[in-house]
Write an enzyme that holds these catalytic residues in place. Structure first.
Site, PDB file in Angstrom:
ATOM      1  N   GLY A  20      31.741  74.312  53.826  1.00  0.00           N
ATOM      2  CA  GLY A  20      30.993  73.093  53.504  1.00  0.00           C
ATOM      3  C   GLY A  20      30.561  73.091  52.050  1.00  0.00           C
ATOM      4  O   GLY A  20      31.069  73.867  51.247  1.00  0.00           O
ATOM      5  N   ASN A  21      29.643  72.210  51.724  1.00  0.00           N
ATOM      6  CA  ASN A  21      29.104  72.201  50.362  1.00  0.00           C
ATOM      7  C   ASN A  21      27.635  71.804  50.421  1.00  0.00           C
ATOM      8  O   ASN A  21      27.105  71.526  51.496  1.00  0.00           O
ATOM      9  CB  ASN A  21      29.940  71.283  49.455  1.00  0.00           C
ATOM     10  CG  ASN A  21      29.920  69.844  49.940  1.00  0.00           C
ATOM     11  OD1 ASN A  21      28.885  69.204  49.986  1.00  0.00           O
ATOM     12  ND2 ASN A  21      31.090  69.347  50.343  1.00  0.00           N
ATOM     13  N   ARG A  22      26.979  71.765  49.290  1.00  0.00           N
ATOM     14  CA  ARG A  22      25.522  71.634  49.269  1.00  0.00           C
ATOM     15  C   ARG A  22      25.019  70.197  49.348  1.00  0.00           C
ATOM     16  O   ARG A  22      23.809  69.967  49.279  1.00  0.00           O
ATOM     17  CB  ARG A  22      24.974  72.308  48.010  1.00  0.00           C
ATOM     18  CG  ARG A  22      25.170  73.822  48.034  1.00  0.00           C
ATOM     19  CD  ARG A  22      24.639  74.442  46.760  1.00  0.00           C
ATOM     20  NE  ARG A  22      23.246  74.142  46.559  1.00  0.00           N
ATOM     21  CZ  ARG A  22      22.650  74.103  45.362  1.00  0.00           C
ATOM     22  NH1 ARG A  22      23.358  74.343  44.287  1.00  0.00           N
ATOM     23  NH2 ARG A  22      21.373  73.814  45.259  1.00  0.00           N
ATOM     24  N   SER A  23      25.908  69.241  49.491  1.00  0.00           N
ATOM     25  CA  SER A  23      25.438  67.855  49.550  1.00  0.00           C
ATOM     26  C   SER A  23      24.589  67.629  50.808  1.00  0.00           C
ATOM     27  O   SER A  23      24.986  68.004  51.908  1.00  0.00           O
ATOM     28  CB  SER A  23      26.645  66.915  49.562  1.00  0.00           C
ATOM     29  OG  SER A  23      26.207  65.607  49.830  1.00  0.00           O
TER      30      SER A  23
END
Ligand code: CTP
Length: 414
Positions: free
Chosen positions: A220-223
């Protein structure tokens, strides 16, 4: 929820409070609306006055509270004799919201009664009327109550539907007054309905996609989805007819928005292609994974039996490029706004992305900033348009950034 809400700031809201046990929630509502910047004039029915005192509302709104049709109530009638204060009250209001509305009040409103300040203001106020029924489930379900609600909505009143839950009686059913953020969401929708996006369909993507490795793990990512959800709310505030939010975030859905939950980039792409085919505006805020694991393990990868996995990646489509091709075929969405997260040469990369992805506007943010961007409530962005103009905005809340973006995108549509 940030305290100040531009769409409600400076608005004059008459809040009719009737005698349901839920009227304690109206105190919180009056307080939050005041903090949002609205002038809130409360009318308290006799029955509501047995649950909560006028002083409570006066303390949270900083304004006089109206209780009696005949008595000297309120100091805000613009010098009118008190017996016609109700006309002045209703006439200058932007909305008249009766929250909570009892079965008895709904009955009186449906039949045009005018024997107290709550009902007489409903007859005299030319502004939109909002009713939020709150009562025991059996009273709400009763054909008489349902008929009264139908009469009122057919006449143009806006209904805030009740929630399901536990009543003061201990029973469970449909008839509970929703919580303050939901009530405010409905009020925003009514106040904004003649805004710049009136009649428009808006699609927004939000959150970071999740690319699964096995049934428990993903890349995933930090958004967080905060900026995208704020854009969806701004589109509602601007009066959009339909707002579709394709999101991977767990944040609440703004009132009036249709949520399309997705996880993977491929799911997001399919949902966006479908919903953009007749959209006026797309705001692509999501942080889409550029790569996904090329293999998905159907069973959880176990450390005892499996060697440390080497994760091979495959490229995802660039969704904006897919949509650019679609737009080339049928012309929709009419306006497309992208976001760009950059850590160096912000404006150079941003200008290139805007051009390559065929965007009308590109909102660029510097993800190396510590006071703005991922997960926090503030953002500092520059907005690039197709004419090559770059506008650097100050540090502001994501809600304010959202309003700025929606304002510029609406101008392009008109
Ligand atoms: N975007 C997209 N599809 C992708 C990746 C990004 O539609 N597979 C969109 C994002 O939603 C955003 C814009 O493209 O509106 C820019 O995203 P960003 O991550 O900044 O750019 P990338 O194209 O991924 O380029 P890079 O990662 O090389 O900076």
């Amino acid at each position: 929820m940030s305290a100040h809400i531009p769409i409600l700031a400076g608005k004059r809201i008459v809040l009719g409070v009737t005698g349901s046990i839920a009227c304690y929630k109206a105190v919180d509502l009056a307080s939050k609306l005041t903090q949002a910047g609205a002038a809130v004039d409360v009318i308290l029915s006799n029955a509501a006055g047995r649950f909560v005192t006028p002083l409570t509302f006066q303390a949270v709104t900083g304004r006089a509270v109206y209780t009696d049709l005949w008595g000297a109530t309120g100091d805000d009638s613009g010098g009118l004799p008190t017996h016609i204060a109700h006309v002045g009250l209703g006439e200058s209001a932007d909305i008249y919201a009766i929250i909570p509305a009892t079965a008895n009040t709904l009955s009186k409103l449906a039949h045009g009664a005018s024997d107290d300040l709550i009902s007489i203001t409903a007859l005299s106020a030319p502004c939109p009327l909002i009713v939020a029924p709150a009562m025991d489930g059996s009273m709400y379900d009763h054909p008489a109550t349902q008929a009264n609600i139908r009469t009122l909505t057919e006449r143009g009143a806006y209904l805030i539907p009740p929630d399901t839950g536990r009543f003061a009686s201990g029973m469970v059913g449909l008839g509970r007054l929703p919580e303050t953020p939901t009530l405010i969401g409905h009020l925003r929708r009514v106040v904004g309905r003649e805004g710049a996006l009136q009649g428009r369909k808006v699609v927004v993507s939000a959150g970071g996609t999740r690319e699964p490795l096995d049934p428990v793990r993903y890349i995933g990512n930090r958004s967080s989805g905060k900026q995208g959800h704020a854009i969806a709310q701004s589109a509602i505030d601007a009066g959009a007819r339909e707002v579709i939010l394709v999101t991977s975030s767990d944040l609440p859905t703004p009132v009036g928005v249709v949520r399309v939950p997705v996880e993977r980039a491929e799911e997001m792409e399919a949902a966006l292609v479908a919903h953009c085919a007749d959209a006026d505006l797309l705001v692509m805020v999501a942080a889409v994974a550029d790569f996904r694991p090329s293999r998905y393990a159907e069973r959880k990868i176990k450390k005892e039996t499996d060697a440390p996995p080497v994760i091979e990646l495959a490229a995802n489509n660039d969704i904006l490029l897919t949509l650019k091709a679609e737009r080339g075929r049928h012309g929709f969405p009419r306006v497309v706004v992208g976001f760009a997260a950059e850590s160096d040469d912000l404006l150079l990369h941003a200008a290139d992305k805007r051009q390559r992805k065929g965007l009308d506007l590109l909102v660029a943010n510097d993800i190396t900033a510590t006071d703005a961007g991922f997960s926090v409530d503030d953002n500092r962005v520059s907005i690039l348009d197709a004419a090559g103009n770059v506008q650097a905005l100050d540090l502001m809340s994501k809600a304010e950034v959202a309003d700025q973006v929606i304002e510029r995108a609406s101008a392009l549509l008109s």
